[in-house]
Design a protein around this motif. Structure first.
Motif, PDB file in Angstrom:
ATOM      1  N   SER A   1       1.322  -1.234  -0.458  1.00 34.44           N
ATOM      2  CA  SER A   1       0.239   0.111  -0.071  1.00 34.44           C
ATOM      3  C   SER A   1       0.566   1.971   0.051  1.00 34.44           C
ATOM      4  CB  SER A   1      -0.923  -0.369   1.233  1.00 34.44           C
ATOM      5  OG  SER A   1      -1.589   1.368   1.147  1.00 34.44           O
ATOM      6  N   TRP A   2       0.310   1.981  -1.244  1.00 32.35           N
ATOM      7  CA  TRP A   2       1.167   3.436  -0.829  1.00 32.35           C
ATOM      8  C   TRP A   2       1.320   4.457   0.737  1.00 32.35           C
ATOM      9  CZ3 TRP A   2      -1.153   8.108   0.395  1.00 32.35           C
ATOM     10  CH2 TRP A   2      -2.733   8.141  -0.470  1.00 32.35           C
ATOM     11  N   ARG A   3       0.010   3.588   1.629  1.00 27.88           N
ATOM     12  CA  ARG A   3      -0.599   4.482   2.808  1.00 27.88           C
ATOM     13  C   ARG A   3       0.731   4.181   3.323  1.00 27.88           C
ATOM     14  NH1 ARG A   3      -5.256   6.542   3.442  1.00 27.88           N
ATOM     15  NH2 ARG A   3      -6.627   6.375   1.166  1.00 27.88           N
ATOM     16  N   GLY A   4       1.594   3.099   3.438  1.00 22.58           N
ATOM     17  CA  GLY A   4       2.414   2.635   4.127  1.00 22.58           C
ATOM     18  C   GLY A   4       2.367   2.516   6.122  1.00 22.58           C
ATOM     19  N   GLY A   5       1.005   2.182   6.330  1.00 23.79           N
ATOM     20  CA  GLY A   5       0.558   2.189   7.741  1.00 23.79           C
ATOM     21  C   GLY A   5      -0.202   3.644   8.364  1.00 23.79           C
ATOM     22  N   LYS A   6      -0.169   4.880   7.090  1.00 24.64           N
ATOM     23  CA  LYS A   6      -0.502   5.857   7.688  1.00 24.64           C
ATOM     24  C   LYS A   6      -1.846   5.921   8.138  1.00 24.64           C
ATOM     25  CE  LYS A   6       3.018   8.160   5.514  1.00 24.64           C
ATOM     26  NZ  LYS A   6       3.273   8.767   4.798  1.00 24.64           N
ATOM     27  N   THR A   7      -2.880   6.940   8.788  1.00 31.37           N
ATOM     28  CA  THR A   7      -4.164   6.702   9.109  1.00 31.37           C
ATOM     29  C   THR A   7      -4.388   8.241   7.732  1.00 31.37           C
ATOM     30  OG1 THR A   7      -3.751   8.748  10.511  1.00 31.37           O
ATOM     31  CG2 THR A   7      -3.803   6.129  11.173  1.00 31.37           C
TER      32      THR A   7
ATOM     33  N   GLN B   1      -2.571  11.806   7.357  1.00 32.95           N
ATOM     34  CA  GLN B   1      -1.428  11.645   7.674  1.00 32.95           C
ATOM     35  C   GLN B   1      -0.563  12.219   6.150  1.00 32.95           C
ATOM     36  OE1 GLN B   1      -0.007   8.037   9.579  1.00 32.95           O
ATOM     37  NE2 GLN B   1       0.737   9.458  11.318  1.00 32.95           N
ATOM     38  N   PRO B   2      -1.301  11.138   5.309  1.00 36.02           N
ATOM     39  CA  PRO B   2      -1.107  11.133   3.909  1.00 36.02           C
ATOM     40  C   PRO B   2      -1.963  12.478   3.163  1.00 36.02           C
ATOM     41  CG  PRO B   2      -2.716   9.450   4.058  1.00 36.02           C
ATOM     42  CD  PRO B   2      -2.649  10.003   5.027  1.00 36.02           C
ATOM     43  N   GLY B   3      -1.917  13.572   3.710  1.00 35.93           N
ATOM     44  CA  GLY B   3      -2.614  14.123   2.899  1.00 35.93           C
ATOM     45  C   GLY B   3      -4.460  15.159   3.367  1.00 35.93           C
ATOM     46  N   TYR B   4      -4.692  14.003   4.096  1.00 37.20           N
ATOM     47  CA  TYR B   4      -7.132  13.483   4.408  1.00 37.20           C
ATOM     48  C   TYR B   4      -6.870  14.717   5.665  1.00 37.20           C
ATOM     49  CZ  TYR B   4      -6.904  10.741  -0.179  1.00 37.20           C
ATOM     50  OH  TYR B   4      -6.596  10.033  -0.739  1.00 37.20           O
ATOM     51  N   GLY B   5      -6.374  15.390   6.478  1.00 36.54           N
ATOM     52  CA  GLY B   5      -6.724  16.271   7.464  1.00 36.54           C
ATOM     53  C   GLY B   5      -7.622  17.690   6.891  1.00 36.54           C
ATOM     54  N   TYR B   6      -7.034  18.539   7.738  1.00 32.94           N
ATOM     55  CA  TYR B   6      -8.405  19.568   7.429  1.00 32.94           C
ATOM     56  C   TYR B   6      -8.837  19.529   6.431  1.00 32.94           C
ATOM     57  CZ  TYR B   6     -10.264  24.044   9.010  1.00 32.94           C
ATOM     58  OH  TYR B   6     -10.689  25.056   8.777  1.00 32.94           O
ATOM     59  N   LYS B   7      -7.186  21.041   5.506  1.00 39.77           N
ATOM     60  CA  LYS B   7      -6.295  21.088   4.723  1.00 39.77           C
ATOM     61  C   LYS B   7      -7.578  20.218   3.127  1.00 39.77           C
ATOM     62  CE  LYS B   7      -3.058  22.567   0.923  1.00 39.77           C
ATOM     63  NZ  LYS B   7      -1.789  22.640   0.574  1.00 39.77           N
TER      64      LYS B   7
ATOM     65  N   THR C   1      -6.843  10.186 -10.565  1.00 41.51           N
ATOM     66  CA  THR C   1      -5.978   9.938 -11.369  1.00 41.51           C
ATOM     67  C   THR C   1      -4.568   9.568  -9.862  1.00 41.51           C
ATOM     68  OG1 THR C   1      -5.699  11.635 -13.047  1.00 41.51           O
ATOM     69  CG2 THR C   1      -3.717  10.081 -12.156  1.00 41.51           C
ATOM     70  N   PRO C   2      -4.734   8.194  -9.674  1.00 43.07           N
ATOM     71  CA  PRO C   2      -4.463   7.574  -8.601  1.00 43.07           C
ATOM     72  C   PRO C   2      -3.184   8.286  -8.362  1.00 43.07           C
ATOM     73  CG  PRO C   2      -5.083   6.060  -9.595  1.00 43.07           C
ATOM     74  CD  PRO C   2      -5.341   6.885 -10.350  1.00 43.07           C
ATOM     75  N   HIS C   3      -3.238   9.176  -7.003  1.00 38.86           N
ATOM     76  CA  HIS C   3      -2.022   9.829  -6.614  1.00 38.86           C
ATOM     77  C   HIS C   3      -1.370   8.853  -6.279  1.00 38.86           C
ATOM     78  CE1 HIS C   3      -2.642   9.955  -2.831  1.00 38.86           C
ATOM     79  NE2 HIS C   3      -4.140   9.922  -2.771  1.00 38.86           N
ATOM     80  N   ARG C   4      -0.372   8.113  -4.877  1.00 34.80           N
ATOM     81  CA  ARG C   4      -0.291   6.801  -4.507  1.00 34.80           C
ATOM     82  C   ARG C   4       0.999   8.020  -3.858  1.00 34.80           C
ATOM     83  NH1 ARG C   4      -3.145   2.800  -6.351  1.00 34.80           N
ATOM     84  NH2 ARG C   4      -2.840   2.334  -8.403  1.00 34.80           N
ATOM     85  N   GLY C   5       0.579   8.824  -3.075  1.00 33.43           N
ATOM     86  CA  GLY C   5       0.965   9.473  -1.848  1.00 33.43           C
ATOM     87  C   GLY C   5       1.650  10.946  -2.362  1.00 33.43           C
ATOM     88  N   ASP C   6       1.772  11.326  -4.135  1.00 34.17           N
ATOM     89  CA  ASP C   6       2.237  11.853  -4.557  1.00 34.17           C
ATOM     90  C   ASP C   6       1.639  13.578  -4.607  1.00 34.17           C
ATOM     91  OD1 ASP C   6       3.294  14.214  -6.376  1.00 34.17           O
ATOM     92  OD2 ASP C   6       3.838  13.012  -8.249  1.00 34.17           O
TER      93      ASP C   6
ATOM     94  N   VAL D   1       1.727  16.139  -6.280  1.00 40.13           N
ATOM     95  CA  VAL D   1       1.887  17.472  -6.545  1.00 40.13           C
ATOM     96  C   VAL D   1       0.220  16.689  -7.543  1.00 40.13           C
ATOM     97  CG1 VAL D   1       2.187  17.958  -9.146  1.00 40.13           C
ATOM     98  CG2 VAL D   1       3.828  18.025  -7.369  1.00 40.13           C
ATOM     99  N   ILE D   2      -0.239  15.093  -7.853  1.00 47.49           N
ATOM    100  CA  ILE D   2      -1.451  14.657  -7.794  1.00 47.49           C
ATOM    101  C   ILE D   2      -2.457  15.029  -7.356  1.00 47.49           C
ATOM    102  CG2 ILE D   2      -2.476  12.453  -9.322  1.00 47.49           C
ATOM    103  CD1 ILE D   2       0.673  11.793  -9.768  1.00 47.49           C
ATOM    104  N   PHE D   3      -1.949  15.147  -6.223  1.00 44.91           N
ATOM    105  CA  PHE D   3      -3.143  14.674  -4.821  1.00 44.91           C
ATOM    106  C   PHE D   3      -4.153  16.362  -5.401  1.00 44.91           C
ATOM    107  CE2 PHE D   3      -4.556  15.197  -0.945  1.00 44.91           C
ATOM    108  CZ  PHE D   3      -4.996  14.364  -0.580  1.00 44.91           C
ATOM    109  N   TRP D   4      -3.024  17.273  -4.904  1.00 43.37           N
ATOM    110  CA  TRP D   4      -4.204  18.686  -4.774  1.00 43.37           C
ATOM    111  C   TRP D   4      -3.445  19.016  -6.535  1.00 43.37           C
ATOM    112  CZ3 TRP D   4      -5.383  20.018  -0.371  1.00 43.37           C
ATOM    113  CH2 TRP D   4      -4.959  18.631   0.141  1.00 43.37           C
ATOM    114  N   ASP D   5      -3.624  18.794  -7.158  1.00 42.75           N
ATOM    115  CA  ASP D   5      -4.738  18.840  -8.687  1.00 42.75           C
ATOM    116  C   ASP D   5      -6.174  18.620  -9.032  1.00 42.75           C
ATOM    117  OD1 ASP D   5      -4.382  19.226 -11.046  1.00 42.75           O
ATOM    118  OD2 ASP D   5      -3.423  18.471 -12.444  1.00 42.75           O
TER     119      ASP D   5
END
Length: 143
Positions: free
Chosen positions: A27-33, A36-42, A95-100, A102-106
């Motif tokens: 998994s690209w999340r690697g055990g993170k909640t 952690q990988p960007g799905y927080g308040y922002k 497009t799956p971001h896989r933790g990237d 730049v792709i995540f916020w595009d």
């Protein structure tokens, strides 16, 4: 007097399932909640703003032939046809971001989906699979 049978709780299965997902080395999340990988308040704020501008599921709209309509026109057309308004509840990364980040916020790679389409079609897409398209009645449709 009618006795109601109580169903066993499924909550006891959740921790094991969570460990199974978090412990997946592939998994690209690697055990993170999820935060952690960007799905927080922002992300929650960006998601809410996106859904305000794009309130309808793009896959439902495609199935109804309404992709070219504005949100207000979708509401009117759904009422005219007597069908439920296809509200989106999820912002999906087309497009799956896989933790990237730049792709995540595009935002050009975001799409509004209902939970049904996100949990089935989008997940299959991310895994490289295809599923027979279905209409609102649940029956397969031709592409």
């Amino acid at each position: 007097m009618v006795r109601l049978q109580t169903l066993p709780s499924r909550l006891s299965k959740l921790p094991a399932k969570r460990q199974q997902v978090q412990g997946n080395p592939d998994s690209w999340r690697g055990g993170k909640t999820s935060a952690q990988p960007g799905y927080g308040y922002k992300w929650q704020q960006a998601r809410a703003g996106y859904l305000r501008k794009h309130p309808h599921c793009v896959m439902c709209l495609a199935g109804l032939g309404m992709t070219d309509l504005q949100p207000a026109e979708v509401i009117v057309e759904c009422a005219r046809r007597g069908v439920a308004e296809p509200l989106a509840t999820v912002v999906d990364h087309s497009t799956p971001h896989r933790g990237d980040p730049v792709i995540f916020w595009d935002q050009s790679r975001w799409q509004a989906l209902c939970a049904r389409h996100h949990d089935s079609d989008a997940q299959l897409r991310d895994k490289g699979s295809q599923r027979q398209a279905t209409g609102f009645d649940g029956w397969p449709v031709e592409d």
